[in-house]
Write an enzyme that holds these catalytic residues in place. Structure first.
Site, mmCIF file in Angstrom:
data_model
loop_
_atom_site.group_PDB
_atom_site.id
_atom_site.type_symbol
_atom_site.label_atom_id
_atom_site.label_comp_id
_atom_site.label_asym_id
_atom_site.label_seq_id
_atom_site.Cartn_x
_atom_site.Cartn_y
_atom_site.Cartn_z
ATOM 1 N N TYR A 133 0.845 -1.190 0.000
ATOM 2 C CA TYR A 133 0.000 0.000 0.000
ATOM 3 C C TYR A 133 0.879 1.238 0.000
ATOM 4 O O TYR A 133 1.807 1.358 0.807
ATOM 5 C CB TYR A 133 -0.931 0.040 1.217
ATOM 6 C CG TYR A 133 -1.872 1.232 1.149
ATOM 7 C CD1 TYR A 133 -2.951 1.213 0.281
ATOM 8 C CD2 TYR A 133 -1.646 2.375 1.911
ATOM 9 C CE1 TYR A 133 -3.799 2.305 0.169
ATOM 10 C CE2 TYR A 133 -2.489 3.471 1.807
ATOM 11 C CZ TYR A 133 -3.561 3.436 0.939
ATOM 12 O OH TYR A 133 -4.388 4.524 0.823
ATOM 13 N N ASN A 218 -2.778 6.273 6.739
ATOM 14 C CA ASN A 218 -3.371 7.122 7.775
ATOM 15 C C ASN A 218 -4.055 6.285 8.841
ATOM 16 O O ASN A 218 -3.910 5.052 8.887
ATOM 17 C CB ASN A 218 -4.337 8.125 7.137
ATOM 18 C CG ASN A 218 -5.498 7.437 6.417
ATOM 19 O OD1 ASN A 218 -5.774 6.247 6.625
ATOM 20 N ND2 ASN A 218 -6.174 8.174 5.567
ATOM 21 N N SER A 241 2.916 9.794 10.747
ATOM 22 C CA SER A 241 4.339 9.873 11.052
ATOM 23 C C SER A 241 4.618 10.412 12.449
ATOM 24 O O SER A 241 3.883 11.248 12.973
ATOM 25 C CB SER A 241 5.032 10.764 10.019
ATOM 26 O OG SER A 241 6.423 10.769 10.195
ATOM 27 N N GLN A 263 8.918 16.319 9.271
ATOM 28 C CA GLN A 263 8.019 15.228 9.649
ATOM 29 C C GLN A 263 6.596 15.709 9.853
ATOM 30 O O GLN A 263 5.632 15.004 9.544
ATOM 31 C CB GLN A 263 8.549 14.521 10.896
ATOM 32 C CG GLN A 263 9.849 13.774 10.671
ATOM 33 C CD GLN A 263 9.781 12.813 9.505
ATOM 34 O OE1 GLN A 263 8.928 11.943 9.439
ATOM 35 N NE2 GLN A 263 10.691 12.987 8.540
ATOM 36 N N HIS A 266 3.967 15.853 6.842
ATOM 37 C CA HIS A 266 3.325 14.650 6.303
ATOM 38 C C HIS A 266 1.815 14.708 6.432
ATOM 39 O O HIS A 266 1.080 14.355 5.507
ATOM 40 C CB HIS A 266 3.822 13.402 7.046
ATOM 41 C CG HIS A 266 5.097 12.829 6.512
ATOM 42 N ND1 HIS A 266 5.205 12.283 5.275
ATOM 43 C CD2 HIS A 266 6.323 12.714 7.084
ATOM 44 C CE1 HIS A 266 6.444 11.853 5.075
ATOM 45 N NE2 HIS A 266 7.143 12.103 6.157
ATOM 46 N N GLU A 331 8.413 6.236 16.209
ATOM 47 C CA GLU A 331 8.697 5.700 14.887
ATOM 48 C C GLU A 331 10.107 6.120 14.459
ATOM 49 O O GLU A 331 10.908 5.287 14.045
ATOM 50 C CB GLU A 331 7.666 6.234 13.898
ATOM 51 C CG GLU A 331 7.904 5.787 12.464
ATOM 52 C CD GLU A 331 7.013 6.507 11.479
ATOM 53 O OE1 GLU A 331 6.810 5.956 10.384
ATOM 54 O OE2 GLU A 331 6.535 7.620 11.777
ATOM 55 N N HIS A 332 10.393 7.420 14.537
ATOM 56 C CA HIS A 332 11.715 7.960 14.216
ATOM 57 C C HIS A 332 12.301 8.612 15.463
ATOM 58 O O HIS A 332 11.625 9.417 16.115
ATOM 59 C CB HIS A 332 11.643 9.042 13.131
ATOM 60 C CG HIS A 332 10.946 8.624 11.879
ATOM 61 N ND1 HIS A 332 9.617 8.918 11.623
ATOM 62 C CD2 HIS A 332 11.399 7.945 10.800
ATOM 63 C CE1 HIS A 332 9.289 8.437 10.438
ATOM 64 N NE2 HIS A 332 10.343 7.835 9.910
ATOM 65 N N ASP A 365 14.131 8.547 4.973
ATOM 66 C CA ASP A 365 12.848 8.449 4.274
ATOM 67 C C ASP A 365 13.042 8.050 2.811
ATOM 68 O O ASP A 365 12.151 7.448 2.213
ATOM 69 C CB ASP A 365 12.114 9.786 4.330
ATOM 70 C CG ASP A 365 11.419 10.023 5.666
ATOM 71 O OD1 ASP A 365 11.261 9.059 6.435
ATOM 72 O OD2 ASP A 365 11.035 11.176 5.924
ATOM 73 N N GLU A 419 0.252 -37.321 29.652
ATOM 74 C CA GLU A 419 -0.762 -36.405 29.127
ATOM 75 C C GLU A 419 -2.008 -37.148 28.667
ATOM 76 O O GLU A 419 -2.922 -36.545 28.104
ATOM 77 C CB GLU A 419 -0.176 -35.595 27.956
ATOM 78 C CG GLU A 419 0.928 -34.625 28.402
ATOM 79 C CD GLU A 419 1.388 -33.709 27.284
ATOM 80 O OE1 GLU A 419 1.014 -33.957 26.111
ATOM 81 O OE2 GLU A 419 2.107 -32.732 27.574
ATOM 82 N N HIS A 424 -0.036 -41.608 20.997
ATOM 83 C CA HIS A 424 1.290 -41.022 20.846
ATOM 84 C C HIS A 424 2.349 -41.968 21.420
ATOM 85 O O HIS A 424 3.417 -42.178 20.831
ATOM 86 C CB HIS A 424 1.377 -39.678 21.591
ATOM 87 C CG HIS A 424 0.766 -38.521 20.859
ATOM 88 N ND1 HIS A 424 -0.589 -38.426 20.626
ATOM 89 C CD2 HIS A 424 1.330 -37.403 20.318
ATOM 90 C CE1 HIS A 424 -0.840 -37.293 19.992
ATOM 91 N NE2 HIS A 424 0.323 -36.660 19.783
#
Length: 436
Positions: A133, A218, A241, A263, A266, A331-332, A365, A419, A424
């Site tokens: 996207y 967004n 951002s 930033q 954005h 984020e940054h 970026d 168990e 098994h």
């Protein structure tokens, strides 16, 4: 907006209202019910009406009538061929750097001899299909196309599709189409927002369902990812951002202010906060921000972001700043300090860290090769940025020789009986008498 502009956060961090501190440190849990409800409705429309719903939403949200959702492959070729020479060179340089960095992350088959005759390992297998996207709306982001598609191609993904909102022409921007061609995207669709995420996750007549969806967006895109988590895999919740700057008394106010504006431009919902250890520098940074804002081409967006989600606060020490940063989990994170590597050793939660003032977030970026698709909302505490590893799944393999099976049989049977799983136990004991 800019005439009455005030920062949301200003002054000593310790004196901020409790609500402001909560907003900064707990923002990942502050999802609006209106966004959530609207995304529920969008996903439902796509599930029920598929392509018809996507065309309707293109008219309603993007103001365009779409005859076809898919962009002709010839349009991608033309867009790249017609790209201005300097822009094409910049995009090719970025794509090459992204490719080189992500090739270095390619995972390898690994195995270990657990016991004599018992081999256990893991093999990385590329995903069959991935949806990338790339946001649109206020700006087009060919960089996001490269960040999503190039690593997928490096990993060997079978099919890569791209969804990006249509412009007035009815298709994504020419730069986005050119980037798709450059990155080796197989198919492109002029679909945006939560509807695009839903289409790639559940599939429509035109848009194929994919194994994983990656890419920023967004609040509606981030919410759609959360709601569709059982329909497909995702990279990380990547919303508006975020930037946190830690600055000391040697920081250059002008450089720091430029990073904040970069930033904040954005999105009106972007977060840009500077944490400074020196009151004088803090005031100078605020002054520089206001001065540079006057000539910024997107000053209304920047002013909205800083008035609602940005500012400059002071703390007593770098340690205090790091405490805020590790809880904020940005984020940054930009370390505008004298010894950035030393400070970096104490960073625990961040999507990506920029060491020193020259390491502009803008370089990351676009051009350094590191990925700019990163977790937001504080989720850098548990998520990592997009990497080659996001485009493979691991297949575990186990090999046991007959003699090793005989050695394992009794202990496995004891465990299984404890168990209550007698079949098994029987399956393992069948190998108990095998001769070595």
């Amino acid at each position: 907006m800019t005439g009455d502009f005030e920062f949301r956060f200003s002054g000593a961090y310790s004196e901020l209202p409790a609500a402001d501190k909560a907003f900064l440190l707990e923002r990942g849990g502050l999802r609006g019910s209106a966004v959530s409800e609207r995304v529920v409705a969008i996903i439902d429309r796509v599930r029920k009406a598929g392509d018809v719903a996507l065309r309707e939403m293109a008219r309603e949200l993007d103001g365009v009538n779409l005859d076809e959702l898919e962009v002709a492959r010839e349009s991608l070729v033309e867009a790249l061929d017609e790209l201005p020479r300097d822009l094409r060179q910049s995009m090719e340089r970025a794509a090459d750097n992204i490719r080189r960095f992500h090739e270095a992350q390619l995972p390898q088959v690994s195995s270990i001899i657990i016991e004599p005759g018992v081999i256990v390992g893991r093999r990385p297998d590329p995903l069959g299909s991935v949806g990338v996207y790339a946001p649109g709306g206020r700006a087009s982001y060919p960089s996001s196309v490269l960040m999503g598609a190039v690593p997928a191609r490096v990993a060997g993904v079978g099919e890569i599709i791209l969804c990006s909102p249509p412009s007035a022409s009815g298709s994504p921007s020419r730069a986005v189409l050119a980037a798709a061609r450059l990155a080796g995207v197989d198919r492109v669709f002029a679909v945006g927002g939560a509807g695009a995420i839903a289409a790639m996750c559940v599939g429509t007549t035109t848009i194929p369902r994919v194994d994983k969806v990656v890419g920023p967006g967004n609040a509606y895109v981030a919410e759609a990812k959360l709601q569709l988590a059982t329909a497909a895999s995702f990279d990380s919740p990547a919303g508006p951002s975020e930037l946190l700057v830690i600055a000391d008394d040697m920081a250059n106010p002008g450089f720091v202010a430029r990073e904040v504006l970069a930033q904040a431009e954005h999105d009106p919902e972007a977060i840009a906060v500077v944490v400074v250890t020196d009151m004088k520098i803090a005031r100078l940074i605020e002054t520089e921000i206001l001065l540079q804002l006057k000539t910024a081409s997107r000053k209304d967006i920047i002013a909205t972001a800083l008035a609602e989600r940005g500012g400059v606060v002071t703390v007593g020490s770098i340690e205090d700043a790091l405490d805020i940063s590790n809880r904020f989990a940005p984020e940054h994170l930009l370390l505008a300090v004298v010894n950035p590597r030393q400070v970096f050793d104490l960073v625990r939660n961040a999507g990506t860290v920029f060491l020193g003032e020259a390491s502009s977030v803008s370089f990351g970026d676009y051009m350094t090769g590191a990925n700019h698709v990163l977790p937001t909302g504080g989720l850098a505490r548990s998520y990592s940025g997009l990497s080659t590893l996001d485009f493979v799944r691991w297949t575990t393999f186990q090999e046991v020789t007959a003699s090793a099976a005989a050695s394992l049989a009794k202990d496995v049977a004891i465990f299984a009986e404890a168990e209550g799983l007698s079949a098994h136990a029987a399956a393992s004991l069948a190998w108990a008498e095998v001769s070595t």
